[in-house]
Enzyme design. Sequence first.
Site, PDB file in Angstrom:
ATOM      1  N   CYS A 191       0.877  -1.164   0.000  1.00  0.00           N
ATOM      2  CA  CYS A 191       0.000   0.000   0.000  1.00  0.00           C
ATOM      3  C   CYS A 191       0.911   1.209   0.000  1.00  0.00           C
ATOM      4  CB  CYS A 191      -0.907   0.025   1.230  1.00  0.00           C
ATOM      5  SG  CYS A 191      -1.802   1.581   1.405  1.00  0.00           S
TER       6      CYS A 191
ATOM      7  N   CYS B 138      -0.391   4.371   2.409  1.00  0.00           N
ATOM      8  CA  CYS B 138      -0.402   4.294   3.876  1.00  0.00           C
ATOM      9  C   CYS B 138      -0.027   2.873   4.266  1.00  0.00           C
ATOM     10  CB  CYS B 138      -1.742   4.730   4.458  1.00  0.00           C
ATOM     11  SG  CYS B 138      -3.197   4.160   3.577  1.00  0.00           S
ATOM     12  N   SER B 139      -0.931   2.129   4.840  1.00  0.00           N
ATOM     13  CA  SER B 139      -0.592   0.745   5.167  1.00  0.00           C
ATOM     14  C   SER B 139      -1.853  -0.106   5.166  1.00  0.00           C
ATOM     15  CB  SER B 139       0.121   0.662   6.511  1.00  0.00           C
ATOM     16  OG  SER B 139      -0.670   1.290   7.497  1.00  0.00           O
ATOM     17  N   CYS B 140      -2.688   0.068   4.148  1.00  0.00           N
ATOM     18  CA  CYS B 140      -3.885  -0.759   4.015  1.00  0.00           C
ATOM     19  C   CYS B 140      -3.479  -2.231   3.974  1.00  0.00           C
ATOM     20  CB  CYS B 140      -4.644  -0.392   2.745  1.00  0.00           C
ATOM     21  SG  CYS B 140      -5.322   1.281   2.807  1.00  0.00           S
TER      22      CYS B 140
END
Lengths: 124, 230
Positions: B133, B136-138
């Site tokens: 991702c 962000c950090s999906c």
Amino acid sequence: MRGRFKVGDRVTVLELNKAGHIRTPFYVRHKTGVVVQDCGLFLNPEDLAVGITSGPVVKLYRVQFQQRDLWPDYKGAPQDTLCIEIYDHWLEAARTTARKSAPKPASKKKPATRKKNEPRSARA
Amino acid sequence: MSHEAHEHDDHDHGDHDHDHAHDHGGKHSHPSLVIEDEAGNIEGQIMIDALQNLLVARNLLAHQEVTQEIEKLESPGVHQGAKIVARAWTDPAFKQRLLANGKSAAAELDIKVGEAQLVVVENTPDTHNLITCTLCSCYPRSILGQPPSWYISKAYRARAVREPRAVLAEFGMSLPDDVELVVHDSNADMRYLVLPERPEGAETWSEDKLAELVTRDCMIGVSKALPAQS
């Protein structure tokens, strides 16, 4: 709302020059790929981030790119690809003809010379 | 609240499934609070602690509620993803349903995918899938738990799309040149799970035993499933 694109369509990612909570990273802007999935309708994150939770909803697509198209100096194998999710208003029909080795899902590639829907930018 | 960055929702409809490192730009531009703070995100921590103390002092929140919420966020584990993969290895009809709609197939196993949709991508001898991702950090937290710190790091997020084969090599995977590497940028409303190849030599194994070969990393795509050893 109806989606403007379907699986197999060649699309180009727009540069909308919007600020805010944008989910379209810079590395795919102006790049052309192929729609591989219609993900359905979603509330626009650009609206949600500023508290607008009433819509309108927007179509989301998964679009596949050749890595060589994203990075001219890509060092991996030539067939490598990248898939990313792009909301409808960030896309327009591609004006260029398909390159030889388009991603697999583009089984029926017609040279997308359809009249270009000029992007109605920022529908928010 | 010691848990990182669940201070506001956005496109996730309240699923709290990513951290917030993206630049909001515009007038209220603020520096990224979370992410990439191997040294400890001191400023963000101070702000969150102050906010929590205020809310508690005004009886809007109890400390136990915060703890419970953190527990809820951290309780899902890799075993749920592993169970899905092992079922797909042993039940071809389930696998087809899983590839068509990850969320509804997972529900057959009583596994609730909290995210909007789950896209399952299958590794084959010709195709390898890798998830990242960039924004962000999906991550499919409801079935894999919290992401590893490297998944959140800016280095992984940038390099996974820019030089994915070099990243894989650093994880110990050298991908043959004739394999197509497909990187999936989990940048918006979908979440992704890699269905790894079933290890050779495990043809007769039970589903439960197979699940033990399914690691977190192979479901992100930075490794293969563990080899079968009886």
